[in-house]
Design an enzyme around this catalytic site. Structure first.
Site, PDB file in Angstrom:
ATOM      1  N   ILE A  30      45.921  47.116  12.862  1.00 51.92           N
ATOM      2  CA  ILE A  30      44.772  46.244  12.596  1.00 51.92           C
ATOM      3  C   ILE A  30      43.488  46.832  13.198  1.00 51.92           C
ATOM      4  CG2 ILE A  30      43.797  43.931  12.965  1.00 51.92           C
ATOM      5  CD1 ILE A  30      46.747  42.904  12.962  1.00 51.92           C
ATOM      6  N   THR A  36      41.158  37.906  17.180  1.00 53.00           N
ATOM      7  CA  THR A  36      42.076  37.553  16.085  1.00 53.00           C
ATOM      8  C   THR A  36      43.491  37.973  16.471  1.00 53.00           C
ATOM      9  OG1 THR A  36      41.618  39.687  15.056  1.00 53.00           O
ATOM     10  CG2 THR A  36      40.373  37.792  14.207  1.00 53.00           C
ATOM     11  N   SER A  37      43.728  38.201  17.775  1.00 52.24           N
ATOM     12  CA  SER A  37      45.021  38.781  18.151  1.00 52.24           C
ATOM     13  C   SER A  37      45.991  37.735  18.720  1.00 52.24           C
ATOM     14  CB  SER A  37      44.780  39.927  19.119  1.00 52.24           C
ATOM     15  OG  SER A  37      45.817  40.838  18.999  1.00 52.24           O
ATOM     16  N   ARG A  38      45.810  37.359  19.962  1.00 57.98           N
ATOM     17  CA  ARG A  38      46.611  36.275  20.543  1.00 57.98           C
ATOM     18  C   ARG A  38      45.726  35.525  21.538  1.00 57.98           C
ATOM     19  NH1 ARG A  38      49.389  36.618  16.817  1.00 57.98           N
ATOM     20  NH2 ARG A  38      51.623  37.046  16.668  1.00 57.98           N
ATOM     21  N   ASP A  97      40.307  33.204  16.291  1.00 58.24           N
ATOM     22  CA  ASP A  97      41.279  32.771  15.280  1.00 58.24           C
ATOM     23  C   ASP A  97      42.571  32.344  15.967  1.00 58.24           C
ATOM     24  OD1 ASP A  97      42.155  32.529  12.493  1.00 58.24           O
ATOM     25  OD2 ASP A  97      43.492  34.214  12.953  1.00 58.24           O
ATOM     26  N   GLU A 119      47.201  26.953  21.258  1.00 59.58           N
ATOM     27  CA  GLU A 119      47.134  26.616  19.827  1.00 59.58           C
ATOM     28  C   GLU A 119      48.388  25.929  19.299  1.00 59.58           C
ATOM     29  OE1 GLU A 119      46.631  30.639  18.183  1.00 59.58           O
ATOM     30  OE2 GLU A 119      48.565  30.403  17.188  1.00 59.58           O
ATOM     31  N   HIS A 178      44.193  30.302  13.170  1.00 55.94           N
ATOM     32  CA  HIS A 178      45.189  31.360  12.952  1.00 55.94           C
ATOM     33  C   HIS A 178      45.362  31.656  11.452  1.00 55.94           C
ATOM     34  CE1 HIS A 178      48.504  33.443  15.412  1.00 55.94           C
ATOM     35  NE2 HIS A 178      48.312  34.126  14.307  1.00 55.94           N
ATOM     36  N   GLN A 179      44.237  31.921  10.808  1.00 54.20           N
ATOM     37  CA  GLN A 179      44.278  32.158   9.361  1.00 54.20           C
ATOM     38  C   GLN A 179      43.994  33.610   8.987  1.00 54.20           C
ATOM     39  OE1 GLN A 179      40.529  29.711   8.264  1.00 54.20           O
ATOM     40  NE2 GLN A 179      40.550  31.298   6.704  1.00 54.20           N
ATOM     41  N   ALA A 180      43.829  34.473  10.002  1.00 51.68           N
ATOM     42  CA  ALA A 180      43.432  35.852   9.678  1.00 51.68           C
ATOM     43  C   ALA A 180      44.440  36.539   8.759  1.00 51.68           C
ATOM     44  CB  ALA A 180      43.238  36.657  10.961  1.00 51.68           C
ATOM     45  N   PHE A 181      45.706  36.191   8.911  1.00 51.43           N
ATOM     46  CA  PHE A 181      46.750  36.855   8.104  1.00 51.43           C
ATOM     47  C   PHE A 181      46.831  36.297   6.684  1.00 51.43           C
ATOM     48  CE2 PHE A 181      50.087  33.678   7.427  1.00 51.43           C
ATOM     49  CZ  PHE A 181      49.590  32.639   8.199  1.00 51.43           C
TER      50      PHE A 181
HETATM   51  P1  NAI Z   1      50.137  47.432  16.418  1.00 47.04           P
HETATM   52  O1  NAI Z   1      51.410  47.410  17.185  1.00 47.04           O
HETATM   53  O2  NAI Z   1      50.016  48.283  15.197  1.00 47.04           O
HETATM   54  O3  NAI Z   1      48.911  47.848  17.389  1.00 47.04           O
HETATM   55  C1  NAI Z   1      48.741  47.374  18.672  1.00 47.04           C
HETATM   56  C2  NAI Z   1      47.964  48.431  19.451  1.00 47.04           C
HETATM   57  O4  NAI Z   1      47.646  47.891  20.737  1.00 47.04           O
HETATM   58  C3  NAI Z   1      48.746  49.722  19.674  1.00 47.04           C
HETATM   59  O5  NAI Z   1      47.959  50.830  19.308  1.00 47.04           O
HETATM   60  C4  NAI Z   1      49.055  49.696  21.159  1.00 47.04           C
HETATM   61  O6  NAI Z   1      49.113  50.996  21.746  1.00 47.04           O
HETATM   62  C5  NAI Z   1      47.858  48.916  21.681  1.00 47.04           C
HETATM   63  N1  NAI Z   1      48.079  48.390  23.025  1.00 47.04           N
HETATM   64  C6  NAI Z   1      49.239  48.018  23.617  1.00 47.04           C
HETATM   65  N2  NAI Z   1      49.007  47.658  24.909  1.00 47.04           N
HETATM   66  C7  NAI Z   1      47.681  47.794  25.110  1.00 47.04           C
HETATM   67  C8  NAI Z   1      46.842  47.608  26.239  1.00 47.04           C
HETATM   68  N3  NAI Z   1      47.343  47.214  27.413  1.00 47.04           N
HETATM   69  N4  NAI Z   1      45.524  47.858  26.088  1.00 47.04           N
HETATM   70  C9  NAI Z   1      45.003  48.297  24.912  1.00 47.04           C
HETATM   71  N5  NAI Z   1      45.763  48.511  23.811  1.00 47.04           N
HETATM   72  C10 NAI Z   1      47.077  48.275  23.911  1.00 47.04           C
HETATM   73  O7  NAI Z   1      49.809  45.903  16.084  1.00 47.04           O
HETATM   74  P2  NAI Z   1      48.855  45.343  14.948  1.00 47.04           P
HETATM   75  O8  NAI Z   1      49.619  45.166  13.698  1.00 47.04           O
HETATM   76  O9  NAI Z   1      47.611  46.129  14.930  1.00 47.04           O
HETATM   77  O10 NAI Z   1      48.586  43.864  15.510  1.00 47.04           O
HETATM   78  C11 NAI Z   1      47.870  43.666  16.719  1.00 47.04           C
HETATM   79  C12 NAI Z   1      48.011  42.219  17.125  1.00 47.04           C
HETATM   80  O11 NAI Z   1      47.342  41.380  16.179  1.00 47.04           O
HETATM   81  C13 NAI Z   1      49.456  41.695  17.124  1.00 47.04           C
HETATM   82  O12 NAI Z   1      50.104  41.983  18.347  1.00 47.04           O
HETATM   83  C14 NAI Z   1      49.266  40.224  16.927  1.00 47.04           C
HETATM   84  O13 NAI Z   1      49.199  39.624  18.204  1.00 47.04           O
HETATM   85  C15 NAI Z   1      47.909  40.088  16.241  1.00 47.04           C
HETATM   86  N6  NAI Z   1      48.011  39.557  14.866  1.00 47.04           N
HETATM   87  C16 NAI Z   1      47.269  38.441  14.565  1.00 47.04           C
HETATM   88  C17 NAI Z   1      47.311  37.917  13.285  1.00 47.04           C
HETATM   89  C18 NAI Z   1      46.493  36.722  12.887  1.00 47.04           C
HETATM   90  O14 NAI Z   1      46.720  36.136  11.814  1.00 47.04           O
HETATM   91  N7  NAI Z   1      45.514  36.305  13.660  1.00 47.04           N
HETATM   92  C19 NAI Z   1      48.180  38.505  12.251  1.00 47.04           C
HETATM   93  C20 NAI Z   1      48.854  39.716  12.663  1.00 47.04           C
HETATM   94  C21 NAI Z   1      48.781  40.203  13.944  1.00 47.04           C
END
Ligand code: NAI
Length: 339
Positions: free
Chosen positions: A162, A239-241, A265, A270, A302-305
């Site tokens: 992302i 938009t992460s957690r 988001d 939540e 939580h609608q980003a996805f």
């Molecule tokens: P991913 O696993 O591809 O990327 C996560 C990145 O964060 C990796 O490059 C990793 O090395 C890095 N990371 C890990 N620990 C870290 C730290 N301490 N400091 C900095 N970077 C660090 O995951 P992706 O697919 O990019 O998703 C990221 C997050 O987005 C998910 O964990 C999830 O929580 C959130 N998400 C939210 C959605 C939404 O609808 N709002 C939908 C999908 C994911």
């Protein structure tokens, strides 16, 4: 498999009408028996599972050791997350009870990255306010002043699927893109992203966008100390957690006008709010009520996805993961297999 469990049956928790639509639609090629519950999975609701080998869960289901133990006693062998983040599952406990855990690692990074940019544009150009204004024949521009994104510095924390998609969008807008990750990404450096320390991200970014997972290192990464480092009027996008942000510190930062804009988001508490229609209820969560009262805060639930492409991929990959685990206890895509 336990004599009690049917390998063909998948029990879904925390389901919404759209989950049923998409999973039913793509089940034709797989032929699973699907059972959908609206309720969250937790230690009280495990009892609903009857003779199923797989449970399919989402972001706010509670999959701690107590629940996993109960799942194992029910003959469940597979926990299939229909999302990317997995902070709500106790993976050690899953190992202990010989449970397989899979997820959908990259169903549509663009969906989330595009929503992050939508939040930035809304907060900046106030299109939500303009929409309401002109409907009341108020064509004044007072209070709608924005800024050019072109040339601004965007700091990205977490450059996985992302974060990378978001960096490309930000570069397209002509922003200077800084990034921090536990490992730098040469492909992104070639695109024009500069990897820097977290401190540099906090001190120099006009906009900070969080794209790292929630873990011990990242919990409350936005807190009083890190907000103190930031530029006045900074924009923070999450938009992460939810728990990446320490909510009370952010409220203080907004009150002190240090934080100029906040787009979230996701929200630490939540679980009791999002994905529900609470329009007739008295919300007991004072922090979210306070956040929603600021004119420069945008909350989406939580609608980003939530795009057609993402829901299609989620259904297809979840089914493929389960099929592969049932057939050979493994999945080719290693990022999908957590335990
Ligand atoms: P991913 O696993 O591809 O990327 C996560 C990145 O964060 C990796 O490059 C990793 O090395 C890095 N990371 C890990 N620990 C870290 C730290 N301490 N400091 C900095 N970077 C660090 O995951 P992706 O697919 O990019 O998703 C990221 C997050 O987005 C998910 O964990 C999830 O929580 C959130 N998400 C939210 C959605 C939404 O609808 N709002 C939908 C999908 C994911």
């Amino acid at each position: 498999m336990s004599a009690l469990s049917d390998p063909n049956k998948i029990v879904f928790f925390s389901t919404q009408p759209y989950d049923k639509t998409f999973f039913d639609q793509y089940n034709d090629d797989f032929g699973f028996e699907l059972e959908f519950f609206e309720t969250q999975l937790n230690s009280q609701t495990v009892i609903l599972i009857e003779k199923a080998t797989t449970v399919c869960v989402f972001v706010n289901d509670i999959v701690n050791e107590a629940v996993i133990k109960q799942l194992a006693e029910k003959g469940v062998k597979i926990i299939a997350l229909r999302c990317a983040g997995f902070n709500n599952v106790d993976l050690e406990a899953a190992k202990k009870y010989q449970m397989k855990v899979c997820r959908v690692p990259a169903y549509s990074p663009q969906a989330v990255a595009e929503h992050a940019m939508a939040m930035i544009l809304t907060l900046n150009r106030k299109t939500h306010k303009a929409y309401n204004r002109v409907r009341e024949q108020n064509f004044s521009l007072n209070g709608l002043l924005g800024f050019d994104l072109f040339g601004k510095t965007i700091g990205i924390i977490g450059t996985g699927n992302i974060g990378k998609a978001f960096a490309k969008i930000a570069l397209g807008f002509g922003c200077k893109v800084l990034a921090y990750d536990v490992a730098a990404n040469p492909e992104m450096e070639q695109l024009g992203v500069t990897f820097v320390s977290l401190e540099v991200i906090f001190k120099t970014s006009d906009i900070i966008s969080l794209h790292c997972p929630l873990n011990e290192q990242t919990k409350h990464i936005i807190n009083k100390k890190t907000i103190d480092l930031m530029k006045k009027n900074v924009m923070i996008i999450n938009t992460s957690r939810g728990a990446l942000i320490e909510t009370n510190s952010v409220i203080e930062g907004l009150k002190e006008e240090k934080i100029g804009y906040l787009g979230i988001d996701v929200y630490e508490q939540e679980e009791k709010l999002f994905f529900k229609d609470l329009s007739d209820d008295i919300i007991q969560d004072d922090a979210i009520q306070c956040l929603m009262s600021f004119p420069n805060v945008l909350v989406t639930a939580h609608q980003a996805f939530f795009t057609n492409e993402a829901l299609t991929q989620i259904a297809l990959v979840t089914f493929a993961n389960i099929k592969s685990l049932l057939a050979r206890n493994d999945i080719d895509n290693k990022a999908a297999l957590l335990v």
